[in-house]
Design a protein around this motif. Structure first.
Motif, PDB file in Angstrom:
ATOM      1  N   GLY A 283     -11.611  13.381   2.671  1.00 34.98           N
ATOM      2  CA  GLY A 283     -10.983  12.891   1.072  1.00 34.98           C
ATOM      3  C   GLY A 283      -9.870  11.852   1.140  1.00 34.98           C
ATOM      4  N   LEU A 284      -8.999  11.757   2.388  1.00 29.01           N
ATOM      5  CA  LEU A 284      -7.915  10.692   2.224  1.00 29.01           C
ATOM      6  C   LEU A 284      -8.361   9.634   2.231  1.00 29.01           C
ATOM      7  N   ASP A 285      -7.254   8.061   1.403  1.00 30.37           N
ATOM      8  CA  ASP A 285      -7.684   7.001   1.520  1.00 30.37           C
ATOM      9  C   ASP A 285      -7.041   6.150   3.408  1.00 30.37           C
ATOM     10  N   ALA A 286      -8.290   5.505   3.377  1.00 27.28           N
ATOM     11  CA  ALA A 286      -7.524   5.010   4.588  1.00 27.28           C
ATOM     12  C   ALA A 286      -6.819   3.862   4.093  1.00 27.28           C
ATOM     13  N   SER A 287      -6.561   3.646   3.372  1.00 27.79           N
ATOM     14  CA  SER A 287      -5.945   1.955   3.525  1.00 27.79           C
ATOM     15  C   SER A 287      -4.536   2.122   3.483  1.00 27.79           C
ATOM     16  N   LYS A 288      -4.389   3.731   3.251  1.00 29.74           N
ATOM     17  CA  LYS A 288      -2.804   3.956   3.293  1.00 29.74           C
ATOM     18  C   LYS A 288      -2.191   4.470   5.060  1.00 29.74           C
ATOM     19  N   PRO A 289      -1.036   4.432   5.357  1.00 24.25           N
ATOM     20  CA  PRO A 289      -0.644   4.692   6.966  1.00 24.25           C
ATOM     21  C   PRO A 289      -1.069   6.024   7.194  1.00 24.25           C
TER      22      PRO A 289
END
Ligand code: GLC
Length: 468
Positions: A283-289
């Motif tokens: 559940g992490l946002d893949a657009s962030k590093p």
């Protein structure tokens, strides 16, 4: 024929606790390929690999002294898939346990392991050319062959002692000398350091060559305060640093079976696919590093400044995600849980050891954080580079020798100097900026994947050492 016998407590994939296992599981294979026949002798533990692979007994013996003697056998795997021979020293009551270390009788366990190994080798028709002992668990070998009467036929065989971690010496009371085979009293001085028997110090004194797993680390041992600076300086003439290689066959993004998506041609697609899969799974946002930590959670590996640094950074900006994989000190494990509890959308963790997940993290991450206070060589930064993941490291030991800051000509990593959370935070900001500059990021990634840290180079240096 030149024959090198490696003695160690760990060997991947049989038993691995840390980088020692990786090295002992790879170096002999690459030595063999380079024409130096090599085998590994290790204790037989009650670990999964040994439950899954059948063995045959090739020798049985009894050794010790008249008061303390024990029976042992030497076993070999029926199949031999590792690229080098492994001989297991089986002393069931002492060695056949689920863990490698951490038992009250560890001192006796390793004294017995070394004795049994040497006792068996005494029966060989052709003796080894060199004994290569790794870390203190095998550190008594150079002493035993040259001073214990039982092993007289091995006296004078050359010995190399490699220090993978000089923080552990394995010292114990002189009272335990009763578990040794007999040796003359006047040899006692070789064993002693600060009124205790100290296998690390003994190995430094008694071996023909001492190596550390990087030159940077050797200098730190010689010049930074530690209980053995005097010894390291005294024996500088026979010491060298040789940076480890990595098993490039095992750590290959093109063939790595652990990976969600293997590398085909397009590196960007490879990273993206792995990153999306991993982020989706937690559940992490893949657009962030994405920054990862993989390793033991202890002070030596910078566990404290890791948690503090990530916590401080998160309090300032949530424009970066973290996946922290490790186990160790229970308060640090708790700190990871607290971080995830506070920032569930940004910080994922896995408390434990998970080889498959580690491979996937290298493939998915943009950055690998290694805030080590001490790092003899460090392998994770080398694995990361192979998968195009930029290492963020403290300038220490082997990290200093293998990572060049991207601010310098041809650099491919991020370095910081002080072992403080503030430096971690500052480096994370630099990583965030680099990530935002796509052209620069690609240059740095391209450089990272072009580097060659395979064993071939290190093996040449070991061969040179053996020949000497
Ligand atoms: C130890 C050290 C690590 C090194 C490894 C293999 O685990 O802590 O820095 O890379 O041994 O030599």
């Amino acid at each position: 024929m030149y024959y090198a016998v490696h003695l160690a407590a760990e060997c991947y994939p049989i038993a691995k606790v840390g980088g020692l296992g990786d090295v002992v599981g790879a170096l002999p294979k690459y030595l063999n390929e380079a024409g130096i026949s090599s085998c590994v002798l290790m204790p037989k533990y009650n670990v999964k690999y040994n439950r899954d692979h059948s063995t045959e007994t090739i020798y049985t013996g009894t050794c010790g002294n008249e008061n303390y003697w024990f029976e042992y056998s030497i076993q070999r795997y029926s199949d031999a898939p590792l690229g080098f021979d492994v001989f297991l020293v089986d002393i069931p009551p002492y060695l056949f346990r689920e863990g490698v270390y951490g038992y009250e009788d560890d001192s006796i366990r390793f004294i017995y392991f070394q004795q049994a190994a040497l006792d068996w080798i005494c029966s060989w028709q052709t003796k080894p050319s060199v004994f290569h002992a790794h870390d203190y668990h095998a550190g008594l070998v150079p002493f035993m062959i040259n001073h214990c009467y039982n092993f007289g036929t091995l006296a004078g065989i050359k010995t190399v002692f490699t220090i993978h971690n000089g923080l552990y010496s394995g010292d114990f009371s002189h009272a335990l000398a009763r578990f040794f085979p007999h040796f003359p009293r006047e040899a006692n001085g070789y064993l002693d350091w600060d009124h205790r028997i100290n296998p690390l110090a003994t190995a430094i004194k008694c071996s023909n060559k001492v190596t550390t797993v990087s030159g940077g680390y050797l200098e730190e041992l010689q010049y930074q305060p530690n209980p053995y600076t005097w010894l390291y300086k005294e024996y500088a003439f026979k010491s060298t640093g040789i940076v480890n290689g990595i098993d490039a066959a095992l750590w290959n993004p093109k063939t790595d079976d652990y990976l969600h998506t293997k590398l085909k041609k397009d590196f960007a697609k490879f990273k993206q696919a792995n990153k999306e899969a991993l982020c989706a799974s937690v559940g992490l946002d893949a657009s962030k590093p994405l920054v990862v930590f993989i390793g033991r959670l202890n002070q030596e590996k910078g566990g404290e400044i890791l948690c503090e640094g990530v916590g401080k950074f998160m309090a300032q900006t949530q424009e970066m995600n973290f996946f922290l994989l490790g186990s160790g000190d229970s308060n640090l494990e708790n700190n990871l849980r607290v971080l995830t509890g506070f920032y569930p959308q940004n910080v994922a963790n896995y408390i434990g050891y998970n080889e498959a997940l580690a491979h996937n993290l290298y493939a998915a991450a943009d950055f690998l954080l290694m805030p080590s206070l001490v790092e003899p060589c460090g392998l994770n930064q080398l694995y990361a580079l192979r998968y195009g993941t930029i290492p963020i490291v403290r300038t220490v030991g082997g990290l200093k020798d293998t990572v060049v800051d991207f601010g310098e000509e041809g650099g491919y990593g991020i370095r910081f100097n002080q072992p403080h959370a503030g430096d971690v935070v500052m480096s994370l900001y630099r990583a965030k900026e680099l990530y935002a500059d796509k052209t620069r990021l690609k240059q740095v990634q391209d450089k990272a994947i072009s580097l060659d840290f395979s064993w071939e180079l290190a093996v040449k240096k070991y061969i040179y050492l053996y020949e000497n």
